[in-house]
Motif scaffolding. Structure first.
Motif, mmCIF file in Angstrom:
data_model
loop_
_atom_site.group_PDB
_atom_site.id
_atom_site.type_symbol
_atom_site.label_atom_id
_atom_site.label_comp_id
_atom_site.label_asym_id
_atom_site.label_seq_id
_atom_site.Cartn_x
_atom_site.Cartn_y
_atom_site.Cartn_z
ATOM 1 N N VAL A 250 0.839 -1.199 0.000
ATOM 2 C CA VAL A 250 0.000 0.000 0.000
ATOM 3 C C VAL A 250 0.874 1.248 0.000
ATOM 4 C CG1 VAL A 250 -1.602 1.367 1.397
ATOM 5 C CG2 VAL A 250 -2.029 -1.066 1.041
ATOM 6 N N ARG A 251 1.905 1.251 0.829
ATOM 7 C CA ARG A 251 2.814 2.416 0.888
ATOM 8 C C ARG A 251 3.443 2.683 -0.482
ATOM 9 N NH1 ARG A 251 4.849 3.834 6.382
ATOM 10 N NH2 ARG A 251 6.565 4.793 5.258
ATOM 11 N N GLU A 252 3.813 1.633 -1.174
ATOM 12 C CA GLU A 252 4.397 1.796 -2.508
ATOM 13 C C GLU A 252 3.365 2.376 -3.473
ATOM 14 O OE1 GLU A 252 5.612 -2.175 -3.383
ATOM 15 O OE2 GLU A 252 7.220 -2.160 -1.906
ATOM 16 N N LEU A 253 2.153 1.861 -3.419
ATOM 17 C CA LEU A 253 1.103 2.282 -4.349
ATOM 18 C C LEU A 253 0.580 3.684 -4.048
ATOM 19 C CD1 LEU A 253 -0.828 -1.096 -4.622
ATOM 20 C CD2 LEU A 253 0.633 -0.056 -6.368
ATOM 21 N N LEU A 254 0.658 4.104 -2.790
ATOM 22 C CA LEU A 254 0.169 5.435 -2.423
ATOM 23 C C LEU A 254 0.993 6.551 -3.047
ATOM 24 C CD1 LEU A 254 -0.808 5.010 1.329
ATOM 25 C CD2 LEU A 254 -2.345 5.483 -0.583
ATOM 26 N N LEU B 253 3.817 10.582 2.486
ATOM 27 C CA LEU B 253 4.745 9.934 1.555
ATOM 28 C C LEU B 253 5.061 10.817 0.356
ATOM 29 C CD1 LEU B 253 3.282 6.319 1.555
ATOM 30 C CD2 LEU B 253 5.479 7.040 2.513
ATOM 31 N N ASN B 254 4.072 11.576 -0.100
ATOM 32 C CA ASN B 254 4.261 12.393 -1.295
ATOM 33 C C ASN B 254 4.876 13.756 -1.008
ATOM 34 O OD1 ASN B 254 3.351 10.474 -3.145
ATOM 35 N ND2 ASN B 254 1.233 10.973 -2.696
ATOM 36 N N ASN B 255 5.040 14.103 0.265
ATOM 37 C CA ASN B 255 5.591 15.412 0.616
ATOM 38 C C ASN B 255 6.889 15.324 1.400
ATOM 39 O OD1 ASN B 255 3.609 17.181 -0.543
ATOM 40 N ND2 ASN B 255 2.201 16.346 0.953
ATOM 41 N N GLN B 256 7.530 14.170 1.351
ATOM 42 C CA GLN B 256 8.812 13.999 2.029
ATOM 43 C C GLN B 256 9.816 13.409 1.054
ATOM 44 O OE1 GLN B 256 8.453 11.556 5.483
ATOM 45 N NE2 GLN B 256 7.103 12.959 6.541
ATOM 46 N N PRO B 257 11.094 13.700 1.286
ATOM 47 C CA PRO B 257 12.105 13.028 0.467
ATOM 48 C C PRO B 257 11.985 11.520 0.649
ATOM 49 C CG PRO B 257 13.094 14.713 1.867
ATOM 50 C CD PRO B 257 11.653 14.590 2.262
ATOM 51 N N HIS B 258 12.303 10.782 -0.382
ATOM 52 C CA HIS B 258 12.169 9.324 -0.346
ATOM 53 C C HIS B 258 13.091 8.718 0.708
ATOM 54 C CE1 HIS B 258 11.547 5.243 -1.621
ATOM 55 N NE2 HIS B 258 12.857 5.082 -1.719
ATOM 56 N N LYS B 259 12.502 7.866 1.537
ATOM 57 C CA LYS B 259 13.273 7.098 2.517
ATOM 58 C C LYS B 259 12.942 5.633 2.303
ATOM 59 C CE LYS B 259 12.260 10.289 6.176
ATOM 60 N NZ LYS B 259 11.800 10.400 7.547
#
Length: 75
Positions: free
Chosen positions: A12-16, A56-62
């Motif tokens: 889900v986190r990946e798809l979001l 998830l969409n407003n933070q640098p990728h971790k």
């Protein structure tokens, strides 16, 4: 059962991070419906899927660290 749910929440986190409807994400991640997805995500992460998507969409990728398991509330 927890392992399966944690893998589904990871998916889900990946798809979001993509532009998909929650109902489609629920189906792709193996949940029976959007309501089930919302309950499990909230239980494991402490936030709703909508809030998680925003975060998830407003933070640098971790890299994904895995879900946080919370103790069940006493009945």
């Amino acid at each position: 059962h927890r392992y399966i749910e944690s893998r589904r929440v990871q998916r889900v986190r990946e798809l979001l991070t993509q532009e998909q409807k929650l109902v489609d994400i629920a189906d792709a991640a193996g949940f029976s419906d959007q309501s089930h997805l919302s309950r499990v995500v909230k239980r494991q992460t402490g936030v709703t899927p909508k809030s998680l998507k925003h975060d998830l969409n407003n933070q640098p990728h971790k890299p994904f660290q895995g879900p946080v398991f919370r103790k069940a509330k006493p009945s």
